[in-house]
Motif scaffolding. Structure first.
Motif, PDB file in Angstrom:
ATOM      1  N   MET A   1      31.611   7.392  -1.303  1.00 38.81           N
ATOM      2  CA  MET A   1      31.144   7.275   0.076  1.00 38.81           C
ATOM      3  C   MET A   1      29.956   6.326   0.176  1.00 38.81           C
ATOM      4  SD  MET A   1      31.589  11.021   1.886  1.00 38.81           S
ATOM      5  CE  MET A   1      30.752  11.988   0.627  1.00 38.81           C
ATOM      6  N   GLN A   2      29.058   6.393  -0.805  1.00 39.38           N
ATOM      7  CA  GLN A   2      27.893   5.509  -0.799  1.00 39.38           C
ATOM      8  C   GLN A   2      28.302   4.058  -1.022  1.00 39.38           C
ATOM      9  OE1 GLN A   2      24.718   6.294   0.025  1.00 39.38           O
ATOM     10  NE2 GLN A   2      25.574   8.292   0.517  1.00 39.38           N
ATOM     11  N   VAL A   3      29.295   3.856  -1.889  1.00 42.29           N
ATOM     12  CA  VAL A   3      29.788   2.497  -2.128  1.00 42.29           C
ATOM     13  C   VAL A   3      30.308   1.893  -0.829  1.00 42.29           C
ATOM     14  CG1 VAL A   3      31.641   1.154  -3.211  1.00 42.29           C
ATOM     15  CG2 VAL A   3      30.321   2.778  -4.570  1.00 42.29           C
ATOM     16  N   TRP A   4      31.130   2.666  -0.102  1.00 39.04           N
ATOM     17  CA  TRP A   4      31.709   2.139   1.128  1.00 39.04           C
ATOM     18  C   TRP A   4      30.686   2.059   2.260  1.00 39.04           C
ATOM     19  CZ3 TRP A   4      35.832  -0.660   1.374  1.00 39.04           C
ATOM     20  CH2 TRP A   4      36.776  -0.554   0.348  1.00 39.04           C
ATOM     21  N   LYS A   5      29.643   2.850   2.165  1.00 39.40           N
ATOM     22  CA  LYS A   5      28.560   2.723   3.145  1.00 39.40           C
ATOM     23  C   LYS A   5      27.852   1.388   2.962  1.00 39.40           C
ATOM     24  CE  LYS A   5      26.254   6.395   4.164  1.00 39.40           C
ATOM     25  NZ  LYS A   5      25.308   7.545   4.108  1.00 39.40           N
ATOM     26  N   VAL A   6      27.656   0.998   1.704  1.00 39.37           N
ATOM     27  CA  VAL A   6      27.042  -0.310   1.414  1.00 39.37           C
ATOM     28  C   VAL A   6      27.963  -1.437   1.875  1.00 39.37           C
ATOM     29  CG1 VAL A   6      26.290  -1.872  -0.414  1.00 39.37           C
ATOM     30  CG2 VAL A   6      25.673   0.551  -0.513  1.00 39.37           C
ATOM     31  N   ILE A   7      29.271  -1.304   1.595  1.00 38.58           N
ATOM     32  CA  ILE A   7      30.236  -2.322   2.011  1.00 38.58           C
ATOM     33  C   ILE A   7      30.225  -2.465   3.532  1.00 38.58           C
ATOM     34  CG2 ILE A   7      32.673  -2.968   2.067  1.00 38.58           C
ATOM     35  CD1 ILE A   7      31.432  -3.186  -0.696  1.00 38.58           C
ATOM     36  N   GLY A   8      30.207  -1.342   4.243  1.00 31.10           N
ATOM     37  CA  GLY A   8      30.155  -1.387   5.706  1.00 31.10           C
ATOM     38  C   GLY A   8      28.886  -2.051   6.208  1.00 31.10           C
ATOM     39  N   SER A   9      27.769  -1.782   5.530  1.00 35.56           N
ATOM     40  CA  SER A   9      26.497  -2.399   5.908  1.00 35.56           C
ATOM     41  C   SER A   9      26.544  -3.909   5.725  1.00 35.56           C
ATOM     42  CB  SER A   9      25.354  -1.813   5.071  1.00 35.56           C
ATOM     43  OG  SER A   9      25.231  -0.419   5.284  1.00 35.56           O
ATOM     44  N   LEU A  10      27.246  -4.369   4.686  1.00 34.47           N
ATOM     45  CA  LEU A  10      27.392  -5.803   4.464  1.00 34.47           C
ATOM     46  C   LEU A  10      28.143  -6.468   5.610  1.00 34.47           C
ATOM     47  CD1 LEU A  10      28.218  -5.995   0.635  1.00 34.47           C
ATOM     48  CD2 LEU A  10      26.133  -6.754   1.772  1.00 34.47           C
ATOM     49  N   PHE A  11      29.194  -5.793   6.099  1.00 35.37           N
ATOM     50  CA  PHE A  11      29.941  -6.324   7.236  1.00 35.37           C
ATOM     51  C   PHE A  11      29.036  -6.475   8.455  1.00 35.37           C
ATOM     52  CE2 PHE A  11      33.816  -5.077   4.965  1.00 35.37           C
ATOM     53  CZ  PHE A  11      34.658  -6.133   5.299  1.00 35.37           C
ATOM     54  N   VAL A  12      28.315  -5.404   8.773  1.00 28.76           N
ATOM     55  CA  VAL A  12      27.439  -5.426   9.945  1.00 28.76           C
ATOM     56  C   VAL A  12      26.362  -6.492   9.801  1.00 28.76           C
ATOM     57  CG1 VAL A  12      25.777  -4.096  11.296  1.00 28.76           C
ATOM     58  CG2 VAL A  12      27.862  -2.988  10.461  1.00 28.76           C
ATOM     59  N   LEU A  13      25.742  -6.556   8.624  1.00 29.62           N
ATOM     60  CA  LEU A  13      24.677  -7.530   8.379  1.00 29.62           C
ATOM     61  C   LEU A  13      25.205  -8.961   8.508  1.00 29.62           C
ATOM     62  CD1 LEU A  13      21.747  -8.070   7.483  1.00 29.62           C
ATOM     63  CD2 LEU A  13      22.566  -8.030   5.115  1.00 29.62           C
ATOM     64  N   THR A  14      26.388  -9.223   7.953  1.00 28.57           N
ATOM     65  CA  THR A  14      26.970 -10.563   8.009  1.00 28.57           C
ATOM     66  C   THR A  14      27.228 -10.994   9.449  1.00 28.57           C
ATOM     67  OG1 THR A  14      28.036 -10.217   5.864  1.00 28.57           O
ATOM     68  CG2 THR A  14      28.867 -12.019   7.221  1.00 28.57           C
ATOM     69  N   VAL A  15      27.814 -10.095  10.243  1.00 28.86           N
ATOM     70  CA  VAL A  15      28.110 -10.431  11.642  1.00 28.86           C
ATOM     71  C   VAL A  15      26.826 -10.649  12.429  1.00 28.86           C
ATOM     72  CG1 VAL A  15      29.103  -9.559  13.796  1.00 28.86           C
ATOM     73  CG2 VAL A  15      30.341  -9.262  11.640  1.00 28.86           C
ATOM     74  N   LEU A  16      25.817  -9.815  12.197  1.00 32.49           N
ATOM     75  CA  LEU A  16      24.545  -9.969  12.905  1.00 32.49           C
ATOM     76  C   LEU A  16      23.891 -11.315  12.589  1.00 32.49           C
ATOM     77  CD1 LEU A  16      22.934  -6.412  12.633  1.00 32.49           C
ATOM     78  CD2 LEU A  16      23.872  -7.515  14.675  1.00 32.49           C
ATOM     79  N   ILE A  17      23.876 -11.686  11.307  1.00 30.89           N
ATOM     80  CA  ILE A  17      23.284 -12.965  10.916  1.00 30.89           C
ATOM     81  C   ILE A  17      24.055 -14.131  11.538  1.00 30.89           C
ATOM     82  CG2 ILE A  17      22.875 -14.522   8.970  1.00 30.89           C
ATOM     83  CD1 ILE A  17      22.169 -12.087   7.306  1.00 30.89           C
ATOM     84  N   MET A  18      25.382 -14.029  11.550  1.00 25.26           N
ATOM     85  CA  MET A  18      26.191 -15.082  12.158  1.00 25.26           C
ATOM     86  C   MET A  18      25.901 -15.212  13.649  1.00 25.26           C
ATOM     87  SD  MET A  18      29.952 -14.928  10.378  1.00 25.26           S
ATOM     88  CE  MET A  18      30.217 -15.671   8.769  1.00 25.26           C
ATOM     89  N   CYS A  19      25.741 -14.080  14.326  1.00 21.37           N
ATOM     90  CA  CYS A  19      25.438 -14.107  15.758  1.00 21.37           C
ATOM     91  C   CYS A  19      24.065 -14.737  16.009  1.00 21.37           C
ATOM     92  CB  CYS A  19      25.475 -12.696  16.340  1.00 21.37           C
ATOM     93  SG  CYS A  19      27.138 -11.985  16.434  1.00 21.37           S
ATOM     94  N   LEU A  20      23.086 -14.410  15.167  1.00 18.62           N
ATOM     95  CA  LEU A  20      21.751 -15.008  15.303  1.00 18.62           C
ATOM     96  C   LEU A  20      21.804 -16.517  15.077  1.00 18.62           C
ATOM     97  CD1 LEU A  20      19.538 -12.335  13.468  1.00 18.62           C
ATOM     98  CD2 LEU A  20      19.634 -12.807  15.927  1.00 18.62           C
ATOM     99  N   LEU A  21      22.573 -16.942  14.092  1.00 21.79           N
ATOM    100  CA  LEU A  21      22.712 -18.373  13.820  1.00 21.79           C
ATOM    101  C   LEU A  21      23.426 -19.090  14.962  1.00 21.79           C
ATOM    102  CD1 LEU A  21      23.599 -18.345  10.015  1.00 21.79           C
ATOM    103  CD2 LEU A  21      21.439 -19.009  11.083  1.00 21.79           C
ATOM    104  N   THR A  22      24.314 -18.358  15.646  1.00 23.60           N
ATOM    105  CA  THR A  22      24.993 -18.941  16.803  1.00 23.60           C
ATOM    106  C   THR A  22      23.988 -19.318  17.883  1.00 23.60           C
ATOM    107  OG1 THR A  22      26.986 -17.629  16.370  1.00 23.60           O
ATOM    108  CG2 THR A  22      26.761 -18.568  18.569  1.00 23.60           C
ATOM    109  N   PHE A  23      23.030 -18.402  18.149  1.00 24.57           N
ATOM    110  CA  PHE A  23      22.001 -18.691  19.139  1.00 24.57           C
ATOM    111  C   PHE A  23      21.077 -19.817  18.684  1.00 24.57           C
ATOM    112  CE2 PHE A  23      23.054 -14.282  20.395  1.00 24.57           C
ATOM    113  CZ  PHE A  23      23.325 -14.509  21.740  1.00 24.57           C
ATOM    114  N   TYR A  24      20.825 -19.898  17.380  1.00 21.37           N
ATOM    115  CA  TYR A  24      19.889 -20.890  16.861  1.00 21.37           C
ATOM    116  C   TYR A  24      20.508 -22.296  16.811  1.00 21.37           C
ATOM    117  CZ  TYR A  24      16.415 -23.096  13.824  1.00 21.37           C
ATOM    118  OH  TYR A  24      15.466 -23.932  13.303  1.00 21.37           O
ATOM    119  N   TYR A  25      21.746 -22.372  16.283  1.00 20.00           N
ATOM    120  CA  TYR A  25      22.383 -23.673  16.120  1.00 20.00           C
ATOM    121  C   TYR A  25      23.309 -24.044  17.279  1.00 20.00           C
ATOM    122  CZ  TYR A  25      20.727 -23.735  11.295  1.00 20.00           C
ATOM    123  OH  TYR A  25      19.939 -23.747  10.169  1.00 20.00           O
TER     124      TYR A  25
END
Length: 205
Positions: free
Chosen positions: A94-118
């Motif tokens: 469960m902890q492994v997949w919690k980390v994997i899920g966090s990576l998905f969320v973090l990646t999308v958030l960073i991409m969205c922030l870069l969208t506003f910046y670039y």
């Protein structure tokens, strides 16, 4: 209270029981998460491929964000169907997949922030990253439950992920076919192991 020391044989038996319990929870417990995610992702990839291919409108690819809605539904289902016994290995998975899920969320958030910046961003990068994230999660799960098939099935996903990343390095843009590559990866990486685990569970029960 005096602690009882376990012999080597008793320790191995205890570990085996924990792994067996974890396998049972994973295989039958909540309807097999691998099959749910595998079939949903494969079906979605084919649907989006057809929509983009026949309409010529790449905006249909935003349909991939429905995976977050499906993720929310799966979390709700997990809370509704709690396993009778949660072992240490259950918690580890469960902890492994919690980390994997966090990576998905973090990646999308960073991409969205870069969208506003670039002003623009290529979300198709999520294809190889998602294959790598999920593939690592599946492989670790296979190692924990001691299943070679589950451990090595993500190799197909890793191959497609490397191909997609290499395409970026030689300045090739993503194509509509990537949807099918993604779906095929999930078919091998999650659906195949899911059916294998369920078959093993029926033999044990």
């Amino acid at each position: 209270m005096e602690e009882k020391k376990l012999s080597e044989r008793e320790s191995l038996e205890l570990i085996s029981q924990m792994i067996h319990s974890t396998r049972k929870n994973l295989e039958v417990g909540s309807g097999n998460q691998f099959l749910y995610w595998g079939y949903f992702t494969t079906a979605l990839s084919v649907l989006l491929f057809l929509l983009v291919y026949y309409t010529g409108d790449a905006r249909w690819n935003f349909g991939w964000f429905t995976m977050f809605l499906f993720w929310g539904f799966m979390l709700w289902e997990q809370r509704r169907q709690v396993a009778e016994v949660i072992t240490y290995t259950d918690r580890a998975i469960m902890q492994v997949w919690k980390v994997i899920g966090s990576l998905f969320v973090l990646t999308v958030l960073i991409m969205c922030l870069l969208t506003f910046y670039y002003g623009r961003v290529d979300f198709s990068l999520m294809f190889p990253l998602s294959l790598l994230y999920c593939g690592i999660g599946v492989s670790i799960t296979g190692v924990v439950i001691r299943s070679r098939l589950v451990t090595w099935c993500p190799l197909v996903a890793f191959c497609f992920a490397i191909y997609m990343l290499m395409a970026y390095t030689i300045h090739q843009s993503s194509t509509v076919d990537w949807n099918l590559y993604f779906g095929l990866s999930f078919l091998v990486m999650m659906v195949l192991p899911g059916h294998y685990l369920n078959r093993k569970a029926r033999q044990v029960c």
